[in-house]
Design a protein around this motif. Structure first.
Motif, PDB file in Angstrom:
ATOM      1  N   PRO A   1       2.013   6.629  76.514  1.00  0.00           N
ATOM      2  CA  PRO A   1       1.668   5.195  76.795  1.00  0.00           C
ATOM      3  C   PRO A   1       3.217   4.869  76.730  1.00  0.00           C
ATOM      4  O   PRO A   1       4.267   5.107  76.199  1.00  0.00           O
ATOM      5  N   THR A   2       3.354   3.696  77.421  1.00  0.00           N
ATOM      6  CA  THR A   2       4.532   2.729  77.329  1.00  0.00           C
ATOM      7  C   THR A   2       5.002   2.347  75.899  1.00  0.00           C
ATOM      8  O   THR A   2       4.283   1.908  75.226  1.00  0.00           O
ATOM      9  N   ILE A   3       6.274   3.156  75.845  1.00  0.00           N
ATOM     10  CA  ILE A   3       6.895   2.729  74.558  1.00  0.00           C
ATOM     11  C   ILE A   3       7.194   1.324  74.473  1.00  0.00           C
ATOM     12  O   ILE A   3       8.221   0.694  75.273  1.00  0.00           O
ATOM     13  N   THR A   4       6.950   0.665  73.570  1.00  0.00           N
ATOM     14  CA  THR A   4       7.260  -0.985  73.470  1.00  0.00           C
ATOM     15  C   THR A   4       8.234  -0.880  72.084  1.00  0.00           C
ATOM     16  O   THR A   4       8.758  -0.081  71.411  1.00  0.00           O
TER      17      THR A   4
ATOM     18  N   GLN B   1      -1.091  14.743  63.694  1.00  0.00           N
ATOM     19  CA  GLN B   1      -0.404  14.685  62.534  1.00  0.00           C
ATOM     20  C   GLN B   1      -1.065  12.775  62.089  1.00  0.00           C
ATOM     21  O   GLN B   1      -1.256  11.938  62.943  1.00  0.00           O
ATOM     22  N   ASN B   2      -1.320  12.832  60.743  1.00  0.00           N
ATOM     23  CA  ASN B   2      -2.054  11.292  60.623  1.00  0.00           C
ATOM     24  C   ASN B   2      -0.867  10.462  60.146  1.00  0.00           C
ATOM     25  O   ASN B   2      -0.428  10.131  59.052  1.00  0.00           O
ATOM     26  N   ARG B   3      -0.124  10.126  61.168  1.00  0.00           N
ATOM     27  CA  ARG B   3       0.910   8.830  61.423  1.00  0.00           C
ATOM     28  C   ARG B   3       1.033   8.259  62.512  1.00  0.00           C
ATOM     29  O   ARG B   3       0.579   9.027  63.585  1.00  0.00           O
ATOM     30  N   ALA B   4       1.934   7.096  62.547  1.00  0.00           N
ATOM     31  CA  ALA B   4       2.514   6.784  63.765  1.00  0.00           C
ATOM     32  C   ALA B   4       3.453   7.591  64.314  1.00  0.00           C
ATOM     33  O   ALA B   4       4.052   8.275  63.394  1.00  0.00           O
ATOM     34  N   ILE B   5       3.967   7.450  65.457  1.00  0.00           N
ATOM     35  CA  ILE B   5       4.996   8.325  65.932  1.00  0.00           C
ATOM     36  C   ILE B   5       6.509   7.728  65.071  1.00  0.00           C
ATOM     37  O   ILE B   5       6.447   6.635  64.890  1.00  0.00           O
ATOM     38  N   SER B   6       7.289   8.640  65.002  1.00  0.00           N
ATOM     39  CA  SER B   6       8.634   8.402  64.532  1.00  0.00           C
ATOM     40  C   SER B   6       9.484   7.556  65.305  1.00  0.00           C
ATOM     41  O   SER B   6       9.419   7.674  66.493  1.00  0.00           O
ATOM     42  N   LEU B   7      10.606   6.986  64.692  1.00  0.00           N
ATOM     43  CA  LEU B   7      11.523   6.351  65.648  1.00  0.00           C
ATOM     44  C   LEU B   7      12.246   7.302  66.634  1.00  0.00           C
ATOM     45  O   LEU B   7      12.460   7.063  67.515  1.00  0.00           O
TER      46      LEU B   7
ATOM     47  N   ILE C   1      12.922   9.885  72.097  1.00  0.00           N
ATOM     48  CA  ILE C   1      12.514  11.194  72.979  1.00  0.00           C
ATOM     49  C   ILE C   1      11.647  10.663  74.178  1.00  0.00           C
ATOM     50  O   ILE C   1      12.110  10.996  75.247  1.00  0.00           O
ATOM     51  N   PHE C   2      10.648   9.976  73.861  1.00  0.00           N
ATOM     52  CA  PHE C   2       9.830   9.496  75.000  1.00  0.00           C
ATOM     53  C   PHE C   2      10.532   8.655  75.772  1.00  0.00           C
ATOM     54  O   PHE C   2      10.101   8.592  77.042  1.00  0.00           O
ATOM     55  N   GLN C   3      11.491   7.877  75.794  1.00  0.00           N
ATOM     56  CA  GLN C   3      12.564   7.077  76.153  1.00  0.00           C
ATOM     57  C   GLN C   3      13.343   7.788  77.046  1.00  0.00           C
ATOM     58  O   GLN C   3      14.314   7.337  77.855  1.00  0.00           O
ATOM     59  N   GLY C   4      13.651   9.290  76.734  1.00  0.00           N
ATOM     60  CA  GLY C   4      14.341  10.235  77.488  1.00  0.00           C
ATOM     61  C   GLY C   4      15.849  10.276  76.634  1.00  0.00           C
ATOM     62  O   GLY C   4      16.704  11.037  77.324  1.00  0.00           O
TER      63      GLY C   4
ATOM     64  N   ARG D   1      13.438  -2.044  68.393  1.00  0.00           N
ATOM     65  CA  ARG D   1      13.878  -3.020  69.507  1.00  0.00           C
ATOM     66  C   ARG D   1      14.844  -2.422  70.748  1.00  0.00           C
ATOM     67  O   ARG D   1      14.703  -2.484  71.506  1.00  0.00           O
ATOM     68  N   MET D   2      15.958  -1.590  70.083  1.00  0.00           N
ATOM     69  CA  MET D   2      16.826  -1.037  70.975  1.00  0.00           C
ATOM     70  C   MET D   2      16.349   0.024  71.713  1.00  0.00           C
ATOM     71  O   MET D   2      16.578   0.176  72.890  1.00  0.00           O
ATOM     72  N   ILE D   3      15.471   0.769  71.272  1.00  0.00           N
ATOM     73  CA  ILE D   3      14.783   1.891  71.876  1.00  0.00           C
ATOM     74  C   ILE D   3      13.491   1.607  72.998  1.00  0.00           C
ATOM     75  O   ILE D   3      13.614   1.784  73.829  1.00  0.00           O
ATOM     76  N   GLY D   4      12.855   0.771  72.172  1.00  0.00           N
ATOM     77  CA  GLY D   4      11.716   0.112  73.297  1.00  0.00           C
ATOM     78  C   GLY D   4      12.332  -0.869  74.584  1.00  0.00           C
ATOM     79  O   GLY D   4      11.707  -0.885  75.519  1.00  0.00           O
ATOM     80  N   ASN D   5      13.412  -1.427  74.352  1.00  0.00           N
ATOM     81  CA  ASN D   5      13.850  -2.248  75.571  1.00  0.00           C
ATOM     82  C   ASN D   5      14.631  -1.434  76.525  1.00  0.00           C
ATOM     83  O   ASN D   5      15.276  -1.920  77.206  1.00  0.00           O
ATOM     84  N   ALA D   6      14.933  -0.297  75.961  1.00  0.00           N
ATOM     85  CA  ALA D   6      16.072   0.594  76.764  1.00  0.00           C
ATOM     86  C   ALA D   6      15.444   0.826  78.190  1.00  0.00           C
ATOM     87  O   ALA D   6      14.287   1.181  78.321  1.00  0.00           O
ATOM     88  N   VAL D   7      16.253   1.028  79.257  1.00  0.00           N
ATOM     89  CA  VAL D   7      16.021   1.605  80.503  1.00  0.00           C
ATOM     90  C   VAL D   7      15.943   3.226  80.253  1.00  0.00           C
ATOM     91  O   VAL D   7      16.895   3.727  79.435  1.00  0.00           O
ATOM     92  N   PRO D   8      14.770   3.903  80.499  1.00  0.00           N
ATOM     93  CA  PRO D   8      14.674   5.434  80.137  1.00  0.00           C
ATOM     94  C   PRO D   8      15.658   6.117  80.717  1.00  0.00           C
ATOM     95  O   PRO D   8      16.172   5.998  81.951  1.00  0.00           O
ATOM     96  N   VAL D   9      16.347   6.904  80.168  1.00  0.00           N
ATOM     97  CA  VAL D   9      17.473   7.679  80.445  1.00  0.00           C
ATOM     98  C   VAL D   9      17.229   8.585  81.913  1.00  0.00           C
ATOM     99  O   VAL D   9      17.947   8.571  82.762  1.00  0.00           O
ATOM    100  N   LYS D  10      16.134   9.158  81.870  1.00  0.00           N
ATOM    101  CA  LYS D  10      15.502   9.992  83.052  1.00  0.00           C
ATOM    102  C   LYS D  10      15.604   8.915  84.329  1.00  0.00           C
ATOM    103  O   LYS D  10      16.033   9.353  85.432  1.00  0.00           O
ATOM    104  N   LEU D  11      14.947   7.601  84.097  1.00  0.00           N
ATOM    105  CA  LEU D  11      14.992   6.810  85.236  1.00  0.00           C
ATOM    106  C   LEU D  11      16.567   6.412  85.797  1.00  0.00           C
ATOM    107  O   LEU D  11      16.781   6.369  86.942  1.00  0.00           O
TER     108      LEU D  11
END
Length: 345
Positions: A264-267, A283-289, A294-297, A318-328
């Motif tokens: 889903p959209t990374i916030t 795995q029984n956890r939230a995704i890691s930083l 990686i989901f942001q490319g 905040r830095m990762i969630g706000n980023a323009v995806p690298v692939k885009l």
């Protein structure tokens, strides 16, 4: 073709990194967040200026543009004020008007190419159409569209508004078909990473760490299925706010991702299990930083902090969630190169 670029609102460098991968020489990034200086400069071999674009002029930008090359001015003005998640933002928010600062800098520096990325909600705002009209009156050919980044190979469903403008002729974003894109899933992106328990950090990569879970949230995690919702849980696990009529419309929180679909959209708060569909599929956890990056490319070795520096999840999230995806960013860069090949040959 030699292109030099300046990236306004550059953040940690998602758009810049994508443009570089496409073959564009990005010389400068500008952002008010000083936390972005280290990742931006370390990973992109470009200079970072930490200030508001309000304090930058066209003459300042001219120092970084090579006059013998094609000049590209890129940027993603803060999107929070135009996001559907923000019900309170309006034109009284100072960030609302930063798009006009972008427009001012286009007028003052007259780049050959302009690109902007933002949330789809910006389309419904008069300020966006003012921005477009200013470009057209300055002699630019303008094209914009809303795209789903997953269709361009990002392992994440992320709908974004992409604008391209050129003084050289008609320009448009290349289609996924033209780029022969392969769709990528959560499995493709993160299945190879080492396993973690909640609250654990991998010794070889400090960014591959995840938030601790309370006892109640561990029970909720155990009860969650990939692609499911909190509606699947036993009654005693459901939060009181979700039992209310108003809360029943939010099934996308406290949920797991699915292996064989894009994420889903990374916030900016993706590292919290309760903040969205950010539970690991298995795995029984939230995704890691790192997984969020990686989901942001971002490449797996992209550095966000100095070695040995303590990690602040809120700042890095905040830095990762706000980023323009690298692939885009790479797709935008390839589209610009294709356009120039057709119009400047």
């Amino acid at each position: 073709m030699d292109i030099t670029a300046v990236d306004l609102f550059c953040g940690a460098g998602g758009l810049t990194h994508g443009l570089i991968q496409a073959g564009i020489n990005v010389k400068l990034g500008v952002d008010i967040d000083q936390n972005c200086k280290y990742p931006y400069e370390t990973n992109n071999n470009a200079k970072f200026i930490g200030c508001s674009v309000e304090d930058i002029t066209g003459k300042d930008l001219a120092k970084y543009f090579d006059t013998s090359s094609i000049r590209l001015l890129a940027g993603c003005a803060p999107c929070q004020t135009f996001s559907t998640y923000n019900q309170k933002a309006n034109s009284t928010d100072k960030r609302w008007w930063l798009l006009m600062q972008f427009s001012r800098l286009v007028k003052e520096s007259s780049p050959d190419i302009v690109t902007m990325e933002n949330v789809p909600g910006l389309l419904s705002q008069d300020i966006f159409h003012t921005f477009v009209n200013n470009l057209k009156m300055a002699g630019y050919f303008v094209d914009y569209k809303v795209v789903n980044s997953a269709e361009y190979g990002l392992p994440q469903r992320r709908r974004r508004l992409v604008l391209l403008a050129s003084q050289k002729g008609p320009i448009e974003l290349l289609s996924p078909k033209a780029l022969d894109v392969e769709i990528h899933t959560v499995r493709d992106a993160i299945a190879h990473l080492p396993s973690l328990k909640d609250g654990e950090m991998h010794p070889d990569d400090p960014l591959h760490q995840c938030s601790s879970l309370s006892l109640l949230n561990r029970k909720r995690m155990n009860a969650s299925l990939p692609g499911g919702t909190w509606r699947d849980w036993d009654e005693e696990l459901i939060a009181d706010c979700h039992k209310k009529t108003s809360g029943k419309t939010y099934p996308g929180v406290y949920a797991r991702m699915e292996w064989d679909k894009p994420a889903p959209t990374i916030t900016t708060q993706y590292y919290g299990f309760g903040n969205g569909r950010f539970g690991h599929p298995e795995q029984n956890r939230a995704i890691s930083l790192r997984e969020g990056a990686i989901f942001q490319g971002f490449p797996r070795d992209y550095q966000f902090i100095r070695h040995g520096e303590s990690i602040n999840k809120r700042i890095i999230g905040r830095m990762i969630g706000n980023a323009v995806p690298v692939k885009l960013g790479e797709v935008i860069g390839k589209s610009i190169l294709s356009h120039l090949k057709n119009n400047c040959a």
